[in-house]
Design a protein around this motif. Structure first.
Motif, short mmCIF file in Angstrom:
data_model
loop_
_atom_site.label_atom_id
_atom_site.label_comp_id
_atom_site.label_asym_id
_atom_site.label_seq_id
_atom_site.Cartn_x
_atom_site.Cartn_y
_atom_site.Cartn_z
N MET A 1 0.85 -1.21 0.00
CA MET A 1 0.00 0.00 0.00
C MET A 1 0.88 1.25 0.00
O MET A 1 1.87 1.33 0.73
CB MET A 1 -0.90 0.00 1.24
CG MET A 1 -1.89 1.16 1.28
SD MET A 1 -3.00 1.01 2.70
CE MET A 1 -3.95 2.50 2.48
N SER A 2 0.54 2.24 -0.81
CA SER A 2 1.33 3.45 -0.94
C SER A 2 1.23 4.30 0.33
O SER A 2 0.19 4.32 1.00
CB SER A 2 0.85 4.29 -2.13
OG SER A 2 0.99 3.56 -3.33
N LYS A 3 2.32 4.97 0.64
CA LYS A 3 2.32 5.92 1.74
C LYS A 3 1.36 7.05 1.42
O LYS A 3 1.25 7.48 0.27
CB LYS A 3 3.72 6.46 1.96
CG LYS A 3 3.82 7.48 3.07
CD LYS A 3 5.24 7.98 3.23
CE LYS A 3 5.31 9.05 4.33
NZ LYS A 3 6.70 9.55 4.52
N SER A 4 0.66 7.55 2.42
CA SER A 4 -0.25 8.67 2.18
C SER A 4 0.37 9.97 2.68
O SER A 4 1.20 9.97 3.59
CB SER A 4 -1.60 8.43 2.88
OG SER A 4 -1.41 8.34 4.29
N TYR A 5 -0.02 11.06 2.04
CA TYR A 5 0.42 12.40 2.43
C TYR A 5 -0.80 13.29 2.57
O TYR A 5 -1.78 13.14 1.82
CB TYR A 5 1.35 13.00 1.37
CG TYR A 5 2.64 12.25 1.17
CD1 TYR A 5 3.77 12.56 1.91
CD2 TYR A 5 2.73 11.23 0.23
CE1 TYR A 5 4.97 11.89 1.73
CE2 TYR A 5 3.92 10.55 0.03
CZ TYR A 5 5.04 10.88 0.78
OH TYR A 5 6.21 10.20 0.60
N ARG A 6 -0.73 14.22 3.49
CA ARG A 6 -1.85 15.14 3.64
C ARG A 6 -1.84 16.19 2.53
O ARG A 6 -2.88 16.49 1.94
CB ARG A 6 -1.81 15.84 5.00
CG ARG A 6 -3.00 16.80 5.19
CD ARG A 6 -2.96 17.53 6.51
NE ARG A 6 -4.15 18.36 6.66
CZ ARG A 6 -4.29 19.57 6.13
NH1 ARG A 6 -3.29 20.11 5.42
NH2 ARG A 6 -5.41 20.25 6.29
N THR A 7 -0.64 16.73 2.22
CA THR A 7 -0.54 17.86 1.29
C THR A 7 0.35 17.52 0.10
O THR A 7 1.44 16.96 0.28
CB THR A 7 0.02 19.10 2.00
OG1 THR A 7 -0.82 19.42 3.12
CG2 THR A 7 0.10 20.29 1.05
N LEU A 8 -0.12 17.88 -1.07
CA LEU A 8 0.68 17.77 -2.29
C LEU A 8 0.99 19.17 -2.78
O LEU A 8 0.09 19.99 -2.96
CB LEU A 8 -0.10 17.01 -3.37
CG LEU A 8 0.56 16.92 -4.76
CD1 LEU A 8 1.85 16.11 -4.71
CD2 LEU A 8 -0.42 16.32 -5.78
N ARG A 9 2.29 19.45 -3.00
CA ARG A 9 2.70 20.77 -3.49
C ARG A 9 3.38 20.63 -4.85
O ARG A 9 4.36 19.88 -4.99
CB ARG A 9 3.65 21.44 -2.49
CG ARG A 9 2.94 21.94 -1.24
CD ARG A 9 3.91 22.52 -0.23
NE ARG A 9 3.22 23.23 0.85
CZ ARG A 9 3.81 23.71 1.94
NH1 ARG A 9 5.12 23.57 2.11
NH2 ARG A 9 3.09 24.33 2.86
N ILE A 99 -4.32 12.26 -1.00
CA ILE A 99 -4.03 13.66 -0.71
C ILE A 99 -5.30 14.37 -0.23
O ILE A 99 -6.38 14.23 -0.82
CB ILE A 99 -3.48 14.37 -1.97
CG1 ILE A 99 -2.17 13.71 -2.44
CG2 ILE A 99 -3.28 15.86 -1.70
CD1 ILE A 99 -1.01 13.81 -1.48
N GLN A 100 -5.16 15.19 0.82
CA GLN A 100 -6.29 15.95 1.35
C GLN A 100 -6.23 17.43 0.97
O GLN A 100 -7.24 18.15 1.08
CB GLN A 100 -6.31 15.84 2.88
CG GLN A 100 -6.41 14.41 3.40
CD GLN A 100 -6.17 14.35 4.90
OE1 GLN A 100 -6.71 15.16 5.64
NE2 GLN A 100 -5.37 13.39 5.34
N ARG A 101 -5.05 17.88 0.53
CA ARG A 101 -4.88 19.30 0.23
C ARG A 101 -3.86 19.47 -0.90
O ARG A 101 -2.79 18.86 -0.88
CB ARG A 101 -4.41 20.05 1.48
CG ARG A 101 -4.20 21.55 1.29
CD ARG A 101 -3.73 22.18 2.60
NE ARG A 101 -3.43 23.61 2.43
CZ ARG A 101 -4.32 24.58 2.48
NH1 ARG A 101 -5.60 24.29 2.70
NH2 ARG A 101 -3.98 25.85 2.32
N PHE A 102 -4.21 20.29 -1.91
CA PHE A 102 -3.31 20.55 -3.03
C PHE A 102 -2.92 22.02 -3.04
O PHE A 102 -3.78 22.90 -2.96
CB PHE A 102 -3.99 20.18 -4.36
CG PHE A 102 -3.22 20.63 -5.58
CD1 PHE A 102 -1.93 20.17 -5.82
CD2 PHE A 102 -3.79 21.53 -6.49
CE1 PHE A 102 -1.22 20.60 -6.94
CE2 PHE A 102 -3.08 21.96 -7.60
CZ PHE A 102 -1.80 21.49 -7.83
N GLU A 103 -1.62 22.29 -3.13
CA GLU A 103 -1.13 23.65 -3.16
C GLU A 103 -0.19 23.85 -4.35
O GLU A 103 0.52 22.92 -4.75
CB GLU A 103 -0.36 23.98 -1.86
CG GLU A 103 -1.22 23.89 -0.61
CD GLU A 103 -0.40 24.16 0.65
OE1 GLU A 103 0.83 24.41 0.53
OE2 GLU A 103 -0.98 24.11 1.74
#
Length: 516
Positions: A1-9, A99-103
């Motif tokens: 399973m892939s690691k998850s991240y909250r924010t993608l920049r 991802i929960q947030r994209f910046e």
């Protein structure tokens, strides 16, 4: 399973700002994404050195972020997961890493700005756009500054910038040092035959592997490259070295010879910092401050006219053009005031012309992905305007061939300053000239196949007849312009036979332009 991240920049290829406040944040749940994408290499045919330069700079920047403790995902051109589209890649990563947030940082090109706004409208997660923290002005500052004005005057904006940032000002913050704002009249000297020219600072590296990658991916490029000797700066450290080299070796004569042209050298006393700045490896303020600091310590050797001319280009012209871009796009990209439709001559892509000034400027551009501002404005741009080239075609050429060409700076210089296609938003008159200007500012005419003194005849310089033809055919739009009234008076004083001969010669040149 892939690691998850909250924010993608997302970090674009011209957003390599080491000092951005993003990077003060070392959160492990933030993923930075950079990618070499065919969408970004294919919207025009770019110079091969430009593609290589951006890819190398992006790779080094990704390494810097990793070493600084950040999580980074980098897609090379041949990465299987790379969908070669910002939108497609971001959507895939949001799903893959939960991802929960994209910046993203605000792009400097309208098309990418539009694409990213559209993307955010399609996402069901939090999104945010932040400033690149690079420019000295906000996107809309120039538009606000000239609110209600038809013409945007650089000098007015430039003086305000000097005051706002306290650059080359007296202690009162209102008066320029020496009491004089602008030394442009002192910055138009021809290069003497015996003037020594410093050797350029080159950064040698072998880029054979990345050149082969570009070829294998089917990316169409223009220009020439020696893959075993790639010399552009692609790291912040190299860019800082180049800045130091400029201040110590070239600044002392930059202003004097900034408009000069010669067969002898491609760089003269110019800095060649534009790629590093446009990729954001260097900020405009640190470049200006470094040069002013050096000048302040060497005033006995460097006249103020040298530093003022450089400062004007960075905090004046560069910021000014970006402001016009955001004030006038997307309509600006379609402006064609003179309704020019002629094709760009074939030799703009090969350099195979007998006109020495154009031969030098075009081949230099193909060899180095570089030409200084007068070569662009008064040689390649001037000739295209006289010829009546469609600004769409010229835009494609300028945007592709130069290392520092990003649309925000390229199109305003092309449509505005160079081609007057905007009808006078940037400049108050078209920048055109006959062969007299080439002879005044260069040594090209000495060894040319054409005679700079002749207007008609097989060996007459094409600039001369095309110059008068340009004014004749655009009398309805330029005849009342007070800045060029003298040219019309000279033209009208010529007898009809002379006028007819000049126009006939110009027509022949336009029809047979690829033979010149």
């Amino acid at each position: 399973m892939s690691k998850s991240y909250r924010t993608l920049r997302l970090v674009l290829g011209d957003q390599l700002n080491h000092k951005h406040s993003w990077y003060e944040d070392k959160e492990a749940d933030t993923l930075y994404f950079l990618a070499e994408m065919k969408n970004e290499t294919g919207y025009v045919r770019h110079h091969v050195q430009k593609v290589v330069g951006f890819f190398l700079a992006m790779r080094h920047f990704a390494d810097y972020l990793r070493q600084d403790g950040h999580e980074v995902l980098y897609y090379t051109l041949d990465e299987e997961r790379n969908q070669h589209s910002v939108t497609a890649n971001i959507k895939a990563l949001i799903e893959k890493y939960s991802i929960q947030r994209f910046e993203y940082q605000l792009p400097d090109e309208y098309r990418l700005d539009h694409e990213l706004k559209s993307l955010c409208g399609q996402l069901d997660i939090e999104t945010e756009a932040v400033d690149t923290e690079h420019f000295l002005t906000a996107r809309d500052d120039v538009e606000s500054f000239f609110a209600g004005k038809k013409t945007y005057l650089l000098e007015t904006f430039y003086r305000d910038m000097r005051k706002r940032h306290n650059i080359l000002m007296e202690e009162d913050g209102k008066t320029p040092l020496t009491g004089q704002w602008n030394y442009d009249q002192d910055n138009r000297k021809k290069l003497p035959k015996k003037q020594d020219i410093p050797k350029p600072l080159h950064f040698k590296r072998d880029v054979t592997e990345i050149v082969e990658l570009i070829k294998a991916a089917g990316v169409e490029t223009i220009g020439r490259i020696d893959p075993e000797y790639y010399y552009w700066p692609v790291t912040r450290e190299e860019s800082l070295d180049l800045l130091e080299h400029f201040t110590k070796i070239r600044l002392h004569l930059f202003g004097t010879y900034q408009d000069a042209m010669t067969d002898r050298d491609y760089l003269l006393f110019h800095s060649k910092l534009s790629f590093a700045m446009n990729a954001k490896l260097l900020s405009p303020l640190e470049v200006v401050e470094a040069c002013v600091d050096y000048w302040e310590g060497h005033q006995e050797q460097i006249d103020i006219s040298q530093i003022e001319g450089f400062v004007r280009q960075i905090i004046g012209w560069r910021e000014f053009m970006r402001g016009i871009y955001w004030a006038k796009m997307p309509e600006y990209a379609k402006l064609n005031y003179f309704e020019h439709k002629a094709p760009l001559p074939d030799w703009y892509w090969t350099g195979d012309t007998k006109m020495k000034c154009l031969h030098t400027a075009v081949n230099q551009s193909l060899d180095h992905a570089y030409a200084h501002h007068i070569q662009r404005l008064m040689v390649t741009g001037n000739f295209a305007l006289l010829l009546g080239v469609d600004p769409d075609e010229l835009d494609q050429w300028y945007l592709g061939i130069y290392m520092d060409a990003i649309e925000w700076v390229e199109i305003t210089n092309t449509r505005g300053m160079s081609q007057f296609a905007d009808g006078g938003i940037v400049g108050t008159k078209p920048y055109v000239s006959s062969a007299n200007y080439m002879h005044k500012m260069s040594d090209h005419c000495t060894n040319c196949a054409y005679d700079r003194k002749k207007k008609v005849g097989k060996d007459a310089c094409p600039f001369n007849s095309l110059y008068w033809d340009f004014y004749d055919r655009h009398n309805d739009k330029l005849g009342n312009n007070p800045r060029i009234g003298m040219m019309y008076r000279i033209w009208n004083k010529m007898d009809s036979e002379q006028q007819e001969a000049i126009l006939k010669r110009a027509e022949y040149i336009k029809v047979h332009i690829n033979d010149f």
